[in-house]
Write a protein that holds these residues in place. Structure first.
Motif, PDB file in Angstrom:
ATOM      1  N   MET A  26       0.829  -1.206   0.000  1.00  0.00           N
ATOM      2  CA  MET A  26       0.000   0.000   0.000  1.00  0.00           C
ATOM      3  C   MET A  26       0.863   1.256   0.000  1.00  0.00           C
ATOM      4  N   TRP A  69      -3.399  -0.550  16.740  1.00  0.00           N
ATOM      5  CA  TRP A  69      -3.858   0.539  15.869  1.00  0.00           C
ATOM      6  C   TRP A  69      -2.810   1.636  15.739  1.00  0.00           C
ATOM      7  N   SER A 226      -4.726   0.531  -3.574  1.00  0.00           N
ATOM      8  CA  SER A 226      -4.526   1.062  -2.222  1.00  0.00           C
ATOM      9  C   SER A 226      -5.721   0.739  -1.332  1.00  0.00           C
ATOM     10  N   ALA A 227      -6.932   0.892  -1.873  1.00  0.00           N
ATOM     11  CA  ALA A 227      -8.138   0.624  -1.088  1.00  0.00           C
ATOM     12  C   ALA A 227      -8.227  -0.846  -0.686  1.00  0.00           C
ATOM     13  N   LEU A 228      -7.885  -1.746  -1.599  1.00  0.00           N
ATOM     14  CA  LEU A 228      -7.939  -3.177  -1.300  1.00  0.00           C
ATOM     15  C   LEU A 228      -6.968  -3.539  -0.184  1.00  0.00           C
ATOM     16  N   LEU A 230      -5.588  -1.456   2.033  1.00  0.00           N
ATOM     17  CA  LEU A 230      -5.965  -0.784   3.273  1.00  0.00           C
ATOM     18  C   LEU A 230      -7.070  -1.551   3.982  1.00  0.00           C
ATOM     19  N   ALA A 231      -8.055  -2.038   3.222  1.00  0.00           N
ATOM     20  CA  ALA A 231      -9.139  -2.818   3.825  1.00  0.00           C
ATOM     21  C   ALA A 231      -8.607  -4.090   4.471  1.00  0.00           C
ATOM     22  N   ALA A 232      -7.652  -4.746   3.805  1.00  0.00           N
ATOM     23  CA  ALA A 232      -7.061  -5.969   4.376  1.00  0.00           C
ATOM     24  C   ALA A 232      -6.288  -5.660   5.657  1.00  0.00           C
ATOM     25  N   LEU A 234      -6.805  -3.090   7.738  1.00  0.00           N
ATOM     26  CA  LEU A 234      -7.769  -2.759   8.781  1.00  0.00           C
ATOM     27  C   LEU A 234      -8.417  -4.012   9.358  1.00  0.00           C
ATOM     28  N   GLY A 235      -8.741  -4.963   8.480  1.00  0.00           N
ATOM     29  CA  GLY A 235      -9.338  -6.210   8.957  1.00  0.00           C
ATOM     30  C   GLY A 235      -8.418  -6.973   9.892  1.00  0.00           C
TER      31      GLY A 235
END
Length: 246
Positions: A26, A69, A226-228, A230-232, A234-235
Motif C-alpha cells: 500500500m 492501531w 490502495s483501497a484493497l 488498506l481494507a485488508a 484494517l481487517g
C-alpha cells in the motif's frame, strides 16, 4: 504488573509479516496516488506526509505498550514516507538509484551501529524506552527507503520487471526463513534483512497490480489497489485488537 516495562512493538508472528507486506504494498501505491493522481508533486507530498507521520509517531510514543492501531498506523505512514523520500531524491533531484541504494544502506548501518553502541543490543523484544524506540523507527524508515531504492533498481534500471523482481525478493526472503529455522541464522539479523526485502517484494506486487498493461502491470490503478490493501490491513488490525481484549 502494570509497573513492569512492556515491549512497545509487536511480537514477530505470521500476522506481523502479513500486515507488513500489505503495508509496504500500500505504501508504494498510496505514494504514487498522492504524488501523481492528486497532483501535489513529490516534494509537497513528501513534506505533507512527513508531518502526518510525525503526528502518528507522537501518538505511538505516547502509548505505554504495544497498541496495534497506533503501531500499524505508524508503519503504513512510514512506508509511504520512505517511498516518497527515495522517489523524490531520484525523480526530483536526479540522484541515481545506485547512489540511493548505497546511501540508505550506509545510513541503516550507521543507525544500527549507534543503536548497539548506545544500548548494547539490537533486540526487537526489548523496546522499552524512548531511545530504543527512536532507534527502532529510524531503522524502519531507512529500511523502507532502502527497499524502495533496491526494488526500483532491480525492476527498472536492471530491467527485470515487476513480476520477476517480486519473485526474486520472495526467494531471498524464503532463503532467510530457511536459514533461521534450519541453519542457525541469527534471529535479529534475519529479522532486519527480511524487513528490508519485504519492501521491494510488496512494492513489486503493488506496481504489478496498479500499473497499466503498457508498463507490465494489471491496470487496477493506484486507488483500487490502495483501497484493497488498506481494507485488508484494517481487517487484520481489528482482529488483533479483538484478540487482545477477548
Amino acid at each position: 504488573m502494570d509497573d513492569l516495562p512492556r515491549n512497545r512493538v509487536p511480537e514477530v508472528t505470521l500476522d506481523f509479516w502479513l500486515i507488513k507486506l500489505l503495508a509496504v504494498t500500500m505504501g508504494e501505491t498510496a505514494a504514487d496516488y498522492l504524488a501523481v493522481n492528486l497532483g501535489f508533486g513529490l516534494t509537497a507530498t513528501s513534506l505533507i506526509m512527513a508531518v502526518v507521520l510525525a503526528g502518528a509517531l507522537v501518538v505511538q510514543f505516547a502509548q505505554r505498550g504495544y497498541r496495534p492501531w497506533a503501531y500499524w498506523l505508524a508503519v503504513v505512514l512510514i512506508s509511504i514516507v520512505g517511498t516518497l523520500v527515495t522517489d523524490n531524491l531520484v525523480d526530483s533531484f536526479g540522484v541515481s538509484l545506485i547512489t540511493t541504494t548505497v546511501g540508505f544502506s550506509l545510513a541503516l548501518a550507521a543507525t544500527f551501529a549507534l543503536w548497539f553502541a548506545s544500548e548494547r543490543s539490537l533486540s526487537i523484544h526489548e523496546i522499552f524506552t524512548f531511545r530504543r524506540e527512536a532507534f527502532y523507527w529510524l531503522a524502519i524508515l531507512f529500511t523502507f527507503a532502502l527497499g524502495t531504492a533496491a526494488g526500483d533498481l532491480v525492476a527498472e534500471q536492471f530491467g527485470l520487471g515487476y513480476g520477476a523482481t517480486g519473485i526474486l525478493f520472495g526467494m531471498i526472503i524464503l532463503s532467510l526463513a530457511c536459514g533461521y529455522f534450519w541453519l542457525g541464522l541469527d534471529g535479529i539479523l534475519g529479522f532486519w534483512l527480511a524487513y528490508i526485502f519485504t519492501r521491494p517484494l510488496g512494492a513489486s506486487f503493488g506496481d504489478l497490480l496498479s500499473q497499466p498493461a503498457d508498463y507490465g502491470g494489471l491496470g487496477l490503478g493506484t486507488v483500487v489497489t490502495s483501497a484493497l490493501f488498506l481494507a485488508a490491513i484494517l481487517g487484520l488490525v481489528m482482529r488483533m485488537m479483538a484478540g487482545r481484549t477477548a
